[in-house]
Write a protein that holds these residues in place. Structure first.
Motif, mmCIF file in Angstrom:
data_model
loop_
_atom_site.group_PDB
_atom_site.id
_atom_site.type_symbol
_atom_site.label_atom_id
_atom_site.label_comp_id
_atom_site.label_asym_id
_atom_site.label_seq_id
_atom_site.Cartn_x
_atom_site.Cartn_y
_atom_site.Cartn_z
ATOM 1 N N ARG A 123 51.021 59.534 47.611
ATOM 2 C CA ARG A 123 50.545 59.514 48.979
ATOM 3 C C ARG A 123 49.582 60.423 49.275
ATOM 4 O O ARG A 123 48.527 60.401 49.929
ATOM 5 C CB ARG A 123 52.026 59.525 49.883
ATOM 6 C CG ARG A 123 51.444 59.734 51.251
ATOM 7 C CD ARG A 123 51.243 58.368 52.058
ATOM 8 N NE ARG A 123 51.192 58.184 53.366
ATOM 9 C CZ ARG A 123 52.076 58.202 54.373
ATOM 10 N NH1 ARG A 123 53.477 58.064 53.714
ATOM 11 N NH2 ARG A 123 52.106 58.323 55.400
ATOM 12 N N ASP A 124 49.936 61.882 48.685
ATOM 13 C CA ASP A 124 48.850 62.790 48.760
ATOM 14 C C ASP A 124 47.351 62.707 48.470
ATOM 15 O O ASP A 124 46.506 62.985 49.068
ATOM 16 C CB ASP A 124 49.433 64.110 48.341
ATOM 17 C CG ASP A 124 49.595 64.103 47.016
ATOM 18 O OD1 ASP A 124 49.890 62.968 46.382
ATOM 19 O OD2 ASP A 124 49.713 64.962 46.302
ATOM 20 N N ILE A 125 47.369 61.721 47.322
ATOM 21 C CA ILE A 125 46.073 61.370 46.788
ATOM 22 C C ILE A 125 45.226 60.591 47.735
ATOM 23 O O ILE A 125 44.126 60.743 47.908
ATOM 24 C CB ILE A 125 46.123 60.996 45.440
ATOM 25 C CG1 ILE A 125 46.774 61.837 44.431
ATOM 26 C CG2 ILE A 125 44.698 60.293 44.836
ATOM 27 C CD1 ILE A 125 47.215 61.226 43.166
ATOM 28 N N TYR A 126 46.058 59.551 48.160
ATOM 29 C CA TYR A 126 45.539 58.736 49.159
ATOM 30 C C TYR A 126 44.926 59.221 50.387
ATOM 31 O O TYR A 126 43.991 58.997 51.182
ATOM 32 C CB TYR A 126 46.427 57.491 49.690
ATOM 33 C CG TYR A 126 47.102 56.614 48.388
ATOM 34 C CD1 TYR A 126 45.917 56.261 47.374
ATOM 35 C CD2 TYR A 126 48.251 56.466 48.324
ATOM 36 C CE1 TYR A 126 46.484 55.818 46.319
ATOM 37 C CE2 TYR A 126 48.717 55.888 46.977
ATOM 38 C CZ TYR A 126 47.721 55.505 45.983
ATOM 39 O OH TYR A 126 48.363 54.862 44.888
ATOM 40 N N ASP A 127 46.107 60.188 51.130
ATOM 41 C CA ASP A 127 45.622 60.875 52.213
ATOM 42 C C ASP A 127 44.068 61.816 51.966
ATOM 43 O O ASP A 127 43.355 61.821 53.002
ATOM 44 C CB ASP A 127 46.573 61.977 52.739
ATOM 45 C CG ASP A 127 47.969 61.133 53.106
ATOM 46 O OD1 ASP A 127 47.770 60.052 53.542
ATOM 47 O OD2 ASP A 127 49.029 61.798 53.201
ATOM 48 N N LYS A 128 44.059 62.476 50.992
ATOM 49 C CA LYS A 128 42.741 63.023 50.777
ATOM 50 C C LYS A 128 41.512 62.067 50.753
ATOM 51 O O LYS A 128 40.549 62.758 51.260
ATOM 52 C CB LYS A 128 42.801 63.816 49.146
ATOM 53 C CG LYS A 128 41.605 64.304 48.332
ATOM 54 C CD LYS A 128 41.776 64.638 47.215
ATOM 55 C CE LYS A 128 40.519 64.684 46.490
ATOM 56 N NZ LYS A 128 40.536 64.701 45.110
ATOM 57 N N TYR A 129 41.587 61.117 50.052
ATOM 58 C CA TYR A 129 40.514 60.256 50.190
ATOM 59 C C TYR A 129 40.350 59.450 51.386
ATOM 60 O O TYR A 129 39.239 59.130 51.769
ATOM 61 C CB TYR A 129 40.715 58.853 48.795
ATOM 62 C CG TYR A 129 40.260 59.851 47.678
ATOM 63 C CD1 TYR A 129 39.120 60.464 47.273
ATOM 64 C CD2 TYR A 129 41.142 59.699 46.504
ATOM 65 C CE1 TYR A 129 38.913 60.967 46.259
ATOM 66 C CE2 TYR A 129 41.119 60.449 45.421
ATOM 67 C CZ TYR A 129 40.027 60.995 45.019
ATOM 68 O OH TYR A 129 39.646 61.527 43.996
ATOM 69 N N LEU A 130 41.480 59.220 52.094
ATOM 70 C CA LEU A 130 41.256 58.843 53.501
ATOM 71 C C LEU A 130 40.473 59.604 54.433
ATOM 72 O O LEU A 130 39.482 58.993 55.087
ATOM 73 C CB LEU A 130 42.507 58.565 53.991
ATOM 74 C CG LEU A 130 42.699 57.881 55.682
ATOM 75 C CD1 LEU A 130 42.076 56.593 55.653
ATOM 76 C CD2 LEU A 130 44.272 57.970 56.000
ATOM 77 N N GLY A 131 40.556 60.654 54.249
ATOM 78 C CA GLY A 131 39.943 61.843 54.905
ATOM 79 C C GLY A 131 38.445 61.759 54.708
ATOM 80 O O GLY A 131 37.733 61.793 55.567
ATOM 81 N N GLU A 132 38.269 61.423 53.473
ATOM 82 C CA GLU A 132 36.780 61.351 52.951
ATOM 83 C C GLU A 132 36.004 60.110 53.312
ATOM 84 O O GLU A 132 35.119 60.351 53.715
ATOM 85 C CB GLU A 132 36.729 61.274 51.394
ATOM 86 C CG GLU A 132 37.032 62.787 50.870
ATOM 87 C CD GLU A 132 36.748 62.896 49.294
ATOM 88 O OE1 GLU A 132 35.905 61.975 48.838
ATOM 89 O OE2 GLU A 132 37.273 63.773 48.802
ATOM 90 N N ILE A 133 36.851 58.919 53.252
ATOM 91 C CA ILE A 133 36.125 57.611 53.686
ATOM 92 C C ILE A 133 36.050 57.882 55.184
ATOM 93 O O ILE A 133 34.949 57.115 55.949
ATOM 94 C CB ILE A 133 36.861 56.505 53.438
ATOM 95 C CG1 ILE A 133 35.980 55.240 53.395
ATOM 96 C CG2 ILE A 133 38.168 56.151 54.277
ATOM 97 C CD1 ILE A 133 36.501 53.786 52.910
#
Length: 503
Positions: free
Chosen positions: A88-98
């Motif tokens: 989940r933390d990995i997806y949250d990181k890339y969600l912030g980027e997109i």
């Protein structure tokens, strides 16, 4: 991406289907052929459809098939964790980027609000899609001010993150199996990337994981073809190099149109799952190939040829031979029709190729088979005689039951064909002759021949009723072989029993 890395990424929403096994197998074969790595990743972001025990079932099924991952939740690896629910933390990181780009936006529409719009479209004879036309009239961060958006977030109003599909672009797509195609972005809708519970959908998690795990080739079912345009654009949005894609055709019903389903298995009497699967809600058990008696190498060989043709139309290949030959460019575009008889043929061929000693081990592992305290030596002789006639290991015992029990009844058609008044005297006399036989197979053949000659009758007049006495039917291996295994005492007892009971 220089090193080949592929992944099989099932969702634990139920048992692994035949089609899923084939996808995993092709992934494995391609990776090993290219000197690469095969990864198992569990895509468990769909919490609503998650089934307890499904993940363990998938891993056990792959192990039984011999499709062993290099990296997985069980085996670990440099890109762990291999379960999406733990990333989940990995997806949250890339969600912030997109969200910093122009490719994504927040949508606050409720289900009720979307239903209203959908009804409005249907009233006008149209189909509603959340896309470049409708998004500008809906409740999202494209139509709301920054202040309004922040207020909704602060008030903890649920929202989803959608992909902002570009307008009027032609995407040129490539597929290793299907070649080149194109799609206009106006035909694609704004898919949800992150649900209102904060969990990513397949589309977003899948792209992030494939990038993070350095996946070079994505091999998956053709049902994902409509998503290929979106996935191309997600890689573009993130500024990442995309993998190569290959979409596998369907495994088709034995007859008629459509994809092979569990209903087809129930209808035609074959499994569609590798292992037995018990539905936790209903308690119903669906048949598995393992429990039905299929050998794993036979099963895998059968699955491999559902959509791929090796050189010279070879049909029997070991897993290592498949690895040597496998080529994604030779995977068929058209669907492959499942054939129960062919599946059984493969199992027979693999059973026959096993040594008698190997088959004995398999026989002892068969559940529900009574071996009647039979010695290994006798079982090996029975296996040697019955193996060629068997489809499954258990058939050796079930079809060779006469080796363990004298006939309790005699087949009526066989009696009419092979038994008359003269037969009784013939069999009685032959039983007397057997008292002096050494009961070796060659001696027994000579005994039968000499006896028929002495009585001036054809061999069939002796062999058929003799088989009926021993087996109860006109079936089974050579009569002298049966006699030798039964032994003198049992053979003579069966002849006398038949004489006294066949009328």
């Amino acid at each position: 991406m220089s090193k080949v890395r592929v992944r099989f990424a099932p969702s634990p929403t139920g048992p692994l289907h035949l089609g899923g096994v084939r996808t995993a197998l092709y992934d494995y074969l391609f990776a090993k052929n290219q000197g690469g790595e095969f990864i198992l990743r569990i895509e468990d972001t769909d919490t609503a459809r998650y089934v307890e025990g499904a993940e363990e079932y998938i891993m056990e099924a792959l192990e039984w098939c011999g499709i062993i991952p290099d990296e997985s939740p069980k085996h670990g690896g440099p890109f762990a964790p291999y379960k999406q629910s733990e990333r989940r933390d990995i997806y949250d990181k890339y969600l912030g980027e997109i969200l910093k780009t122009d490719y994504a936006y927040l949508a606050f529409d409720t289900t009720e609000e979307l239903d209203e719009v959908r009804k409005e479209f249907e009233t006008n004879g149209d189909v509603f899609a959340y896309n470049y036309i409708t998004r500008n009239r809906l409740k999202n961060s494209l139509t709301l001010s920054k202040e309004e958006v922040q207020k909704l977030i602060d008030e903890k109003v649920p929202y989803v993150v959608r992909f902002k599909m570009p307008v009027d672009r032609i995407l040129n797509l490539e597929d290793i199996i299907r070649g080149k195609s194109s799609v206009n972005t106006n035909t694609l809708d704004d898919k949800v990337l992150v649900k209102n519970d904060g969990m990513p959908t397949y589309h977003f998690a899948n792209i992030v994981d494939d990038h993070e795990m350095e996946i070079s080739h994505v091999i998956r079912g053709e049902e994902w073809l409509p998503s290929l345009g979106l996935h191309y654009l997600l890689y573009e949005a993130m500024g990442w190099e995309k993998p190569q894609f290959a979409h596998l055709s369907l495994i088709l019903k034995p007859e008629g149109k459509g994809k092979l389903s569990k209903r087809d298995g129930d209808k035609f009497g074959f499994p569609v799952f590798p292992l037995d699967y018990k539905d936790s809600e209903t308690g119903n058990v669906s048949k598995g190939y393992r429990e039905e008696g299929y050998l794993p190498d036979a099963f895998i060989n059968m699955v491999a040829l559902l959509g791929w043709s090796p050189a010279n139309d070879r049909e029997i290949l070991t897993l290592d031979e498949m690895v040597q030959e496998f080529d994604l460019h030779k995977v068929h575009k058209a669907g492959a029709r499942f054939n129960k008889e062919k599946a059984e043929w493969f199992n027979h061929e693999y059973l026959v190729s096993r040594s008698d000693e190997d088959v004995l081990k398999l026989l002892k592992d068969c559940k529900g088979l009574e071996l009647k305290n039979c010695s290994d030596d006798k079982l090996l002789r029975i296996i040697s005689l019955m193996k060629e006639r068997a489809t499954f290991v258990k058939d050796i015992i079930t079809d060779g039951q006469f080796f363990f029990e004298a006939p309790a009844a005699y087949d009526e058609k066989a009696v009419k064909k092979s038994w008359n008044e003269a037969t009784i005297e013939l069999m009685n006399d032959f039983a007397v002759k057997l008292e002096n036989s050494d009961f070796e197979v060659d001696s027994l053949k000579k005994d039968i021949h000499d006896f028929a000659e002495s009585k001036s009758v054809g061999m069939g007049k002796v062999m058929m009723p003799l088989r009926l006495c021993l087996v109860g039917e006109l079936k089974g291996p050579d009569v002298p072989d049966i006699m030798q295994i039964l032994g003198k005492e049992e053979t003579i007892a069966r002849i006398k029993n038949a004489v006294n009971n066949i009328h």
